[in-house]
Design an enzyme around this catalytic site. Structure first.
Site, PDB file in Angstrom:
ATOM      1  N   ASP A  87      30.035   8.251  25.238  1.00  0.00           N
ATOM      2  CA  ASP A  87      29.006   8.853  24.392  1.00  0.00           C
ATOM      3  C   ASP A  87      28.247   7.735  23.683  1.00  0.00           C
ATOM      4  OD1 ASP A  87      27.699  11.105  23.126  1.00  0.00           O
ATOM      5  OD2 ASP A  87      28.817  10.610  21.312  1.00  0.00           O
ATOM      6  N   ASN A  95      16.464   7.609  18.731  1.00  0.00           N
ATOM      7  CA  ASN A  95      15.324   8.377  19.221  1.00  0.00           C
ATOM      8  C   ASN A  95      14.305   8.623  18.106  1.00  0.00           C
ATOM      9  OD1 ASN A  95      14.045   9.891  21.393  1.00  0.00           O
ATOM     10  ND2 ASN A  95      14.500  11.680  20.145  1.00  0.00           N
ATOM     11  N   HIS A 100      11.351   8.280  22.491  1.00  0.00           N
ATOM     12  CA  HIS A 100      12.014   8.638  23.754  1.00  0.00           C
ATOM     13  C   HIS A 100      12.048   7.489  24.756  1.00  0.00           C
ATOM     14  CE1 HIS A 100      12.574  12.822  22.773  1.00  0.00           C
ATOM     15  NE2 HIS A 100      11.289  12.956  22.472  1.00  0.00           N
ATOM     16  N   ASP A 104      15.386   6.112  26.584  1.00  0.00           N
ATOM     17  CA  ASP A 104      15.478   6.031  28.047  1.00  0.00           C
ATOM     18  C   ASP A 104      15.906   4.626  28.465  1.00  0.00           C
ATOM     19  OD1 ASP A 104      14.663   8.653  28.209  1.00  0.00           O
ATOM     20  OD2 ASP A 104      12.675   8.209  29.070  1.00  0.00           O
ATOM     21  N   GLU A 130      23.311  12.309  26.025  1.00  0.00           N
ATOM     22  CA  GLU A 130      23.671  10.884  25.962  1.00  0.00           C
ATOM     23  C   GLU A 130      25.115  10.645  26.369  1.00  0.00           C
ATOM     24  OE1 GLU A 130      24.458  12.570  21.853  1.00  0.00           O
ATOM     25  OE2 GLU A 130      22.930  12.850  23.355  1.00  0.00           O
TER      26      GLU A 130
END
Length: 183
Positions: A87, A95, A100, A104, A130
């Protein structure tokens, strides 16, 4: 019963769902090209249904199916297996702060690290959001925990960028080991 469809029947058949028609006589090279194109398309479609679109790793459903096969295989041959759930820590904060595109890049960075560090026989997947999954056939709990701790440390040292800023990220890992089978 085989029914011949002349040229007049092609359009209604295509409207009904047919991809194409190969009308006789057909040249061998044209037939091979048509078959190769269909095989490529079928493989692409299969890949899209099995892989996560962002990371290219197995999706959760595909990984779960592979895990079940691997558990049966290890049980049959008396092997061991370890499973890990990874995780990414503070993902929402990253974020919210960097956007974003930055998150990514973090997921791509972890994906690249996992692919570099694991064996061809290991299974790597994205659980969702995630969270990532790793299946390590033939690895006992201690070996898996050591490998994953190395991943955790290496990932915490990776730098990511968002505009002019750089930042790091960390991850948490849970590991479970299936006991040796057939003992």
């Amino acid at each position: 019963m085989v029914r011949r469809i002349g040229h007049a029947g092609v359009e209604p058949a295509i409207r009904a769902g047919a991809d194409d028609f190969l009308l006789k006589p057909i040249a061998a090279d044209h037939l091979l090209t048509a078959i190769e194109a269909r095989v490529r398309r079928a493989r692409n479609i299969a890949s899209l249904t099995l892989r996560d679109s962002l990371t290219g790793l197995l999706n959760h459903t595909a990984l779960e199916a592979q895990l079940n096969r691997e558990l049966a295989l290890q049980a049959r041959h008396g092997g061991e297996l370890s499973y890990a759930l990874i995780d990414l820590d503070n993902f929402k904060k990253i974020n919210d702060r960097y956007g974003h595109a930055a998150t990514d890049r973090v997921m791509h960075g972890l994906t690249r690290l996992l692919r570099q560090r694991y064996r061809q026989t290991d299974l790597l997947g994205r659980h969702g959001g995630e969270e990532f999954e790793v299946v390590l056939p033939g690895a006992n709990f201690q070996v898996a925990a050591r490998w994953l701790d190395e991943i955790r440390i290496a990932f915490s040292r990776m730098e990511f960028s968002a505009g002019a800023e750089t930042f790091t990220s960390t991850l948490s890992v849970g590991v479970a080991g299936a006991p040796p089978f057939n003992e």
